[in-house]
Enzyme design. Sequence first.
Site, PDB file in Angstrom:
ATOM      1  CE1 TYR A 123      -4.021   2.041   1.463  1.00  0.00           C
ATOM      2  CE2 TYR A 123      -2.296   3.138   2.710  1.00  0.00           C
ATOM      3  CZ  TYR A 123      -3.601   3.087   2.250  1.00  0.00           C
ATOM      4  OH  TYR A 123      -4.491   4.087   2.593  1.00  0.00           O
ATOM      5  CB  THR A 126       3.409   7.235   3.831  1.00  0.00           C
ATOM      6  OG1 THR A 126       2.310   6.750   4.602  1.00  0.00           O
ATOM      7  CG2 THR A 126       4.202   8.230   4.657  1.00  0.00           C
ATOM      8  NE  ARG A 243      -6.671   4.153  10.741  1.00  0.00           N
ATOM      9  CZ  ARG A 243      -7.087   5.277  10.173  1.00  0.00           C
ATOM     10  NH1 ARG A 243      -8.349   5.645  10.226  1.00  0.00           N
ATOM     11  NH2 ARG A 243      -6.222   6.066   9.557  1.00  0.00           N
ATOM     12  CD  GLN A 279      -1.553  -4.449  47.022  1.00  0.00           C
ATOM     13  OE1 GLN A 279      -1.135  -3.337  47.352  1.00  0.00           O
ATOM     14  NE2 GLN A 279      -2.612  -4.995  47.578  1.00  0.00           N
ATOM     15  CD  GLN A 336      10.131  -1.460  35.829  1.00  0.00           C
ATOM     16  OE1 GLN A 336      10.545  -1.076  34.751  1.00  0.00           O
ATOM     17  NE2 GLN A 336      10.752  -1.217  36.958  1.00  0.00           N
ATOM     18  CD  GLU A 363      -2.875  -0.227   8.692  1.00  0.00           C
ATOM     19  OE1 GLU A 363      -4.112  -0.120   8.775  1.00  0.00           O
ATOM     20  OE2 GLU A 363      -2.288  -1.259   8.381  1.00  0.00           O
ATOM     21  CB  THR A 365      -0.073   9.096  14.673  1.00  0.00           C
ATOM     22  OG1 THR A 365      -0.916  10.256  14.519  1.00  0.00           O
ATOM     23  CG2 THR A 365       1.065   9.140  13.658  1.00  0.00           C
TER      24      THR A 365
HETATM   25  C1  LIG Z   1       7.435   0.664   9.966  1.00  0.00           C
HETATM   26  C2  LIG Z   1       6.478   1.522   9.175  1.00  0.00           C
HETATM   27  C3  LIG Z   1       5.684   0.928   8.225  1.00  0.00           C
HETATM   28  C4  LIG Z   1       4.798   1.699   7.454  1.00  0.00           C
HETATM   29  N1  LIG Z   1       4.083   1.127   6.429  1.00  0.00           N
HETATM   30  C5  LIG Z   1       3.399   1.915   5.567  1.00  0.00           C
HETATM   31  C6  LIG Z   1       2.817   1.373   4.375  1.00  0.00           C
HETATM   32  O1  LIG Z   1       2.862   0.151   4.129  1.00  0.00           O
HETATM   33  N2  LIG Z   1       2.200   2.221   3.515  1.00  0.00           N
HETATM   34  C7  LIG Z   1       2.115   3.568   3.734  1.00  0.00           C
HETATM   35  O2  LIG Z   1       1.540   4.261   2.905  1.00  0.00           O
HETATM   36  N3  LIG Z   1       2.644   4.097   4.865  1.00  0.00           N
HETATM   37  C8  LIG Z   1       3.303   3.328   5.773  1.00  0.00           C
HETATM   38  N4  LIG Z   1       3.879   3.875   6.888  1.00  0.00           N
HETATM   39  C9  LIG Z   1       3.753   5.313   7.132  1.00  0.00           C
HETATM   40  C10 LIG Z   1       2.905   5.641   8.339  1.00  0.00           C
HETATM   41  O3  LIG Z   1       1.554   5.397   8.084  1.00  0.00           O
HETATM   42  C11 LIG Z   1       3.202   7.107   8.721  1.00  0.00           C
HETATM   43  O4  LIG Z   1       4.517   7.147   9.249  1.00  0.00           O
HETATM   44  C12 LIG Z   1       2.217   7.664   9.707  1.00  0.00           C
HETATM   45  O5  LIG Z   1       0.939   7.817   9.122  1.00  0.00           O
HETATM   46  C13 LIG Z   1       2.661   9.031  10.258  1.00  0.00           C
HETATM   47  O6  LIG Z   1       3.051   9.891   9.237  1.00  0.00           O
HETATM   48  P1  LIG Z   1       4.461  10.653   9.348  1.00  0.00           P
HETATM   49  O7  LIG Z   1       5.492   9.645   9.681  1.00  0.00           O
HETATM   50  O8  LIG Z   1       4.644  11.454   8.124  1.00  0.00           O
HETATM   51  O9  LIG Z   1       4.314  11.599  10.595  1.00  0.00           O
HETATM   52  P2  LIG Z   1       3.694  13.084  10.578  1.00  0.00           P
HETATM   53  O10 LIG Z   1       2.416  13.100   9.843  1.00  0.00           O
HETATM   54  O11 LIG Z   1       4.767  14.030  10.155  1.00  0.00           O
HETATM   55  O12 LIG Z   1       3.401  13.279  12.128  1.00  0.00           O
HETATM   56  C14 LIG Z   1       4.425  13.626  13.067  1.00  0.00           C
HETATM   57  C15 LIG Z   1       3.752  13.811  14.420  1.00  0.00           C
HETATM   58  O13 LIG Z   1       2.796  14.885  14.359  1.00  0.00           O
HETATM   59  C16 LIG Z   1       1.516  14.417  14.741  1.00  0.00           C
HETATM   60  N5  LIG Z   1       0.485  15.066  13.939  1.00  0.00           N
HETATM   61  C17 LIG Z   1       0.462  15.223  12.592  1.00  0.00           C
HETATM   62  N6  LIG Z   1      -0.667  15.838  12.217  1.00  0.00           N
HETATM   63  C18 LIG Z   1      -1.385  16.060  13.341  1.00  0.00           C
HETATM   64  C19 LIG Z   1      -2.663  16.641  13.608  1.00  0.00           C
HETATM   65  N7  LIG Z   1      -3.441  17.121  12.634  1.00  0.00           N
HETATM   66  N8  LIG Z   1      -3.087  16.693  14.897  1.00  0.00           N
HETATM   67  C20 LIG Z   1      -2.306  16.196  15.883  1.00  0.00           C
HETATM   68  N9  LIG Z   1      -1.097  15.637  15.701  1.00  0.00           N
HETATM   69  C21 LIG Z   1      -0.646  15.559  14.436  1.00  0.00           C
HETATM   70  C22 LIG Z   1       1.551  12.917  14.509  1.00  0.00           C
HETATM   71  O14 LIG Z   1       0.599  12.234  15.309  1.00  0.00           O
HETATM   72  C23 LIG Z   1       2.992  12.595  14.889  1.00  0.00           C
HETATM   73  O15 LIG Z   1       3.078  12.455  16.288  1.00  0.00           O
HETATM   74  C24 LIG Z   1       4.712   3.098   7.704  1.00  0.00           C
HETATM   75  C25 LIG Z   1       5.500   3.673   8.704  1.00  0.00           C
HETATM   76  C26 LIG Z   1       6.395   2.915   9.414  1.00  0.00           C
HETATM   77  C27 LIG Z   1       7.275   3.594  10.441  1.00  0.00           C
END
Ligand SMILES: Cc1cc2nc3c(=O)[nH]c(=O)nc-3n(C[C@H](O)[C@H](O)[C@H](O)COP(=O)(O)OP(=O)(O)OC[C@H]3O[C@@H](n4cnc5c(N)ncnc54)[C@H](O)[C@@H]3O)c2cc1C
Length: 383
Positions: A123, A126, A243, A279, A336, A363, A365
Amino acid sequence: MFSLQLSDDQQAVLDLAKTFSRKEMMPLAAKYDESMEYPWEVIKKAHEAGLLNLSLKEEHGGLGLGALLQAMVVEELGYGCSAMATAITANDLALGPVLPVATPEQLEEFIKPMVDKPIMAAYCVTEPGAGSDVAGIKTSCKRDGDNYILNGEKMWITNGSVASWYFVLATLDASQGHKAMCGFIVPSNLPGIAVGKKEVNMGQRCSDTRGIVFKDVKIPKKYLLGKEGEGFKYAMKAFDHSRPFVAAVGVGIAQCAMDHSVKYALERKAFGKPIAEHQAVAFMIADMAKDVEAARLLYQKAGWMADQGMRNTKWCSFAKCFGGDIAVRVSQDAVQIFGGFGYSTEYPVEKLYRDSKICQIYEGTQQIQRLIISRAVFGEAQG
Ligand SMILES: Cc1cc2nc3c(=O)[nH]c(=O)nc-3n(C[C@H](O)[C@H](O)[C@H](O)COP(=O)(O)OP(=O)(O)OC[C@H]3O[C@@H](n4cnc5c(N)ncnc54)[C@H](O)[C@@H]3O)c2cc1C
């Protein structure tokens, strides 16, 4: 009424997945974590066992399991090794936007072979500059006679180097946001496609994560999915199916971490008694047990709703958010409970902890899940 009643046949599939994860995945999990090699031997066996491409319906040649049972199977795979489970379920993520709109010719060319052979898919949504903000992608698809010309760069693509085809989201005009987006099935061997180096990740290290560059890639029109301008919708709708899988992987990790913790707490002695009798340790186990059960019910409800034909987007976000969070919390507490041994690669819990973190990122954050949930809640309140 929400029901988890499984037929004998469904229970047999779940039992098969459980046995497969314990016998074929768990014993190899540490080895593949260390080598970071793609777990082809496990993938091939999963295909033979009918555990690859869980989302294929009977009409596609699949088992037609239904969303609830698929997710329950994924929990078992996640228990065995979440990295391998991610490699396996990345196929379902790629199939998500394809199956509802694929033409008979597309099904014949790309989906039917997956029934016969362990063919992988990916897929590709990104990009380096757009992850959470999918509407901000820049990969372009320009019309050119009977073709589209694809240019752009994708990042973090699971199964990137092993996939035979990709679902690719691209735009006819980046200034138009999601309205100009198109989804394509793209064979991975077309000229102009360059796959990047394997990312060395914190966890799930045998899963194959890559960048992919598309340079003047000529895509025949017949590989367009559905209609022009609808690609964003197809790409997002797929999450209503995938999801709960991420949540189920998280529950699998957490259940595994808890099982190790319970066993260890009963065996390990400190201050003259098993640590289970302290505990502070017992309460960590209690929190694990309640959180795992709650997270499980959330992904099951999301899957059950899909099977009833109900809109489940909010519940998928509940499940993904809570399932991802408890995977991290429970596996962290497992480290832990194991004390110094928990920090060592000689014991399985540090891997579970490393593996769990991605459940809060890919998928969508946890912040994006909360955005979806809060919008749904306010929307419901305002009618
Ligand atoms: C191991 C791995 C496998 C993956 N596999 C796939 C795949 O098969 N196909 C694919 O298409 N993608 C894939 N991804 C991508 C993944 O879905 C994205 O990394 C993820 O959606 C976050 O996008 P980003 O890394 O650009 O972070 P960003 O969008 O730059 O976000 C950075 C931070 O800002 C926060 N943030 C961003 N916007 C907002 C908002 N509007 N409100 C609040 N907080 C926000 C985020 O929550 C995060 O904490 C993969 C990623 C990894 C690491």
